[in-house]
Design a protein around this motif. Sequence first.
Motif, PDB file in Angstrom:
ATOM      1  N   ARG A   4       0.766  -1.359   0.006  1.00  0.00           N
ATOM      2  CA  ARG A   4       0.101  -0.181   0.111  1.00  0.00           C
ATOM      3  C   ARG A   4       0.933   1.295   0.167  1.00  0.00           C
ATOM      4  NH1 ARG A   4      -4.085  -1.989   4.716  1.00  0.00           N
ATOM      5  NH2 ARG A   4      -5.624  -2.755   3.551  1.00  0.00           N
ATOM      6  N   GLU A   5       0.146   2.260  -0.768  1.00  0.00           N
ATOM      7  CA  GLU A   5       0.875   3.558  -0.743  1.00  0.00           C
ATOM      8  C   GLU A   5       2.295   3.785  -1.205  1.00  0.00           C
ATOM      9  OE1 GLU A   5      -0.077   5.615   3.168  1.00  0.00           O
ATOM     10  OE2 GLU A   5      -1.736   4.327   3.154  1.00  0.00           O
ATOM     11  N   THR A   6       2.873   2.757  -1.978  1.00  0.00           N
ATOM     12  CA  THR A   6       4.222   2.810  -2.686  1.00  0.00           C
ATOM     13  C   THR A   6       4.044   3.574  -4.021  1.00  0.00           C
ATOM     14  OG1 THR A   6       5.058   0.927  -1.329  1.00  0.00           O
ATOM     15  CG2 THR A   6       5.809   1.388  -3.368  1.00  0.00           C
ATOM     16  N   ASN A   7       5.179   4.343  -4.023  1.00  0.00           N
ATOM     17  CA  ASN A   7       5.396   4.943  -5.615  1.00  0.00           C
ATOM     18  C   ASN A   7       6.429   4.205  -6.194  1.00  0.00           C
ATOM     19  OD1 ASN A   7       4.144   6.944  -3.695  1.00  0.00           O
ATOM     20  ND2 ASN A   7       4.338   8.296  -5.563  1.00  0.00           N
ATOM     21  N   VAL A   8       6.321   3.909  -7.402  1.00  0.00           N
ATOM     22  CA  VAL A   8       7.351   3.207  -8.301  1.00  0.00           C
ATOM     23  C   VAL A   8       7.646   4.399  -9.505  1.00  0.00           C
ATOM     24  CG1 VAL A   8       7.821   1.427 -10.092  1.00  0.00           C
ATOM     25  CG2 VAL A   8       6.268   1.080  -8.211  1.00  0.00           C
ATOM     26  N   TYR A   9       8.953   4.490  -9.083  1.00  0.00           N
ATOM     27  CA  TYR A   9       9.629   5.608 -10.454  1.00  0.00           C
ATOM     28  C   TYR A   9       9.251   4.991 -11.715  1.00  0.00           C
ATOM     29  CZ  TYR A   9      12.567   8.919  -7.541  1.00  0.00           C
ATOM     30  OH  TYR A   9      13.118   9.624  -6.661  1.00  0.00           O
ATOM     31  N   PRO A  10       9.153   6.227 -12.738  1.00  0.00           N
ATOM     32  CA  PRO A  10       9.104   6.049 -13.937  1.00  0.00           C
ATOM     33  C   PRO A  10      10.295   5.030 -14.765  1.00  0.00           C
ATOM     34  CG  PRO A  10       8.653   8.275 -13.492  1.00  0.00           C
ATOM     35  CD  PRO A  10       9.215   7.717 -12.526  1.00  0.00           C
ATOM     36  N   THR A  11       9.745   4.044 -15.709  1.00  0.00           N
ATOM     37  CA  THR A  11      10.799   3.489 -16.643  1.00  0.00           C
ATOM     38  C   THR A  11      11.447   2.358 -15.646  1.00  0.00           C
ATOM     39  OG1 THR A  11      12.693   4.833 -16.321  1.00  0.00           O
ATOM     40  CG2 THR A  11      11.476   5.497 -17.913  1.00  0.00           C
ATOM     41  N   SER A  12      10.870   2.167 -14.208  1.00  0.00           N
ATOM     42  CA  SER A  12      11.538   1.168 -13.522  1.00  0.00           C
ATOM     43  C   SER A  12      11.189  -0.295 -14.090  1.00  0.00           C
ATOM     44  CB  SER A  12      10.989   1.227 -12.046  1.00  0.00           C
ATOM     45  OG  SER A  12      11.470   2.787 -11.412  1.00  0.00           O
ATOM     46  N   MET A  13      11.877  -1.164 -13.325  1.00  0.00           N
ATOM     47  CA  MET A  13      11.397  -2.567 -13.725  1.00  0.00           C
ATOM     48  C   MET A  13      11.752  -3.257 -12.444  1.00  0.00           C
ATOM     49  SD  MET A  13      13.571  -5.380 -16.059  1.00  0.00           S
ATOM     50  CE  MET A  13      13.359  -4.588 -17.595  1.00  0.00           C
ATOM     51  N   VAL A  14      10.369  -3.807 -12.100  1.00  0.00           N
ATOM     52  CA  VAL A  14      10.333  -4.169 -10.849  1.00  0.00           C
ATOM     53  C   VAL A  14       9.869  -5.589 -10.767  1.00  0.00           C
ATOM     54  CG1 VAL A  14       8.699  -3.913  -8.640  1.00  0.00           C
ATOM     55  CG2 VAL A  14       8.987  -1.923 -10.496  1.00  0.00           C
ATOM     56  N   ARG A  15      10.485  -6.379  -9.651  1.00  0.00           N
ATOM     57  CA  ARG A  15      10.181  -7.718  -9.793  1.00  0.00           C
ATOM     58  C   ARG A  15      10.180  -8.081  -8.100  1.00  0.00           C
ATOM     59  NH1 ARG A  15      11.369 -11.798 -13.235  1.00  0.00           N
ATOM     60  NH2 ARG A  15      12.802 -10.032 -14.331  1.00  0.00           N
ATOM     61  N   GLY A  16       9.369  -9.088  -7.628  1.00  0.00           N
ATOM     62  CA  GLY A  16       9.084  -9.533  -6.315  1.00  0.00           C
ATOM     63  C   GLY A  16       8.218  -8.329  -5.521  1.00  0.00           C
TER      64      GLY A  16
END
Length: 223
Positions: free
Chosen positions: A191-203
């Motif tokens: 909850r309430e987390t921000n992911v930066y643009p162009t990121s590659m997220v796993r897990g």
Amino acid sequence: MKDLMIRNLYHLEETIAADLFEGKDYPWEVLPEIGSFILKLGPTLPKDEYDQVGEDVWIAKSANVFPSAYVHGPAIIGKDAEVRHCAFIRGNAIVGEGAVVGNSTELKNVVLFNKVQVPHYNYVGDSVLGYKAHMGAGSITSNVKADKMLVKVHAGTENIETGLKKFGAMLGDHVEVGCNAVLNPGTVIGRETNVYPTSMVRGFVPARSIFKNTGEVMRKKTV
């Protein structure tokens, strides 16, 4: 791991699909059941609030579905939702109240909680997006591993077996995903987390964090 459990990711009062999550621990457990749940729920929806259009498609009378959008059943489009130009809903999709499915966005086997926004060129497959989650333009879920093996959720030193070949992303309430980010198979974001643009997220990404790059995750400052 308790942080990945349904009760710590979602407010179930913010979805018409609350019963789908009943008796389950982790949100990805609902993925194989979304279609059958819609087929059960659809006929029970109030006829003064929902129209059945086509086969196994129920659309709220207050929803705005553009003529150029394509909706394949089973699907439910909630009250005051907006499905914009050339959106492609491939089936097994629940679009919550006040949600926005944008131009050229594609959905498949998903639950979008109320007020979710996937407004511009998004692909969301085999995923659950919590209340007011937002995916920036061009951000997508990748729902099948390149080696076609079953998806595991990597959470710290733990690897949680899901038994699923197709698993996109579980986004908690109020998650913000930046433009052109890629959420790899088995992504779970608190909850309430921000992911930066162009990121590659796993897990797994913990709640109330800022994800910049792999290995670079900051806790938000509390005010």
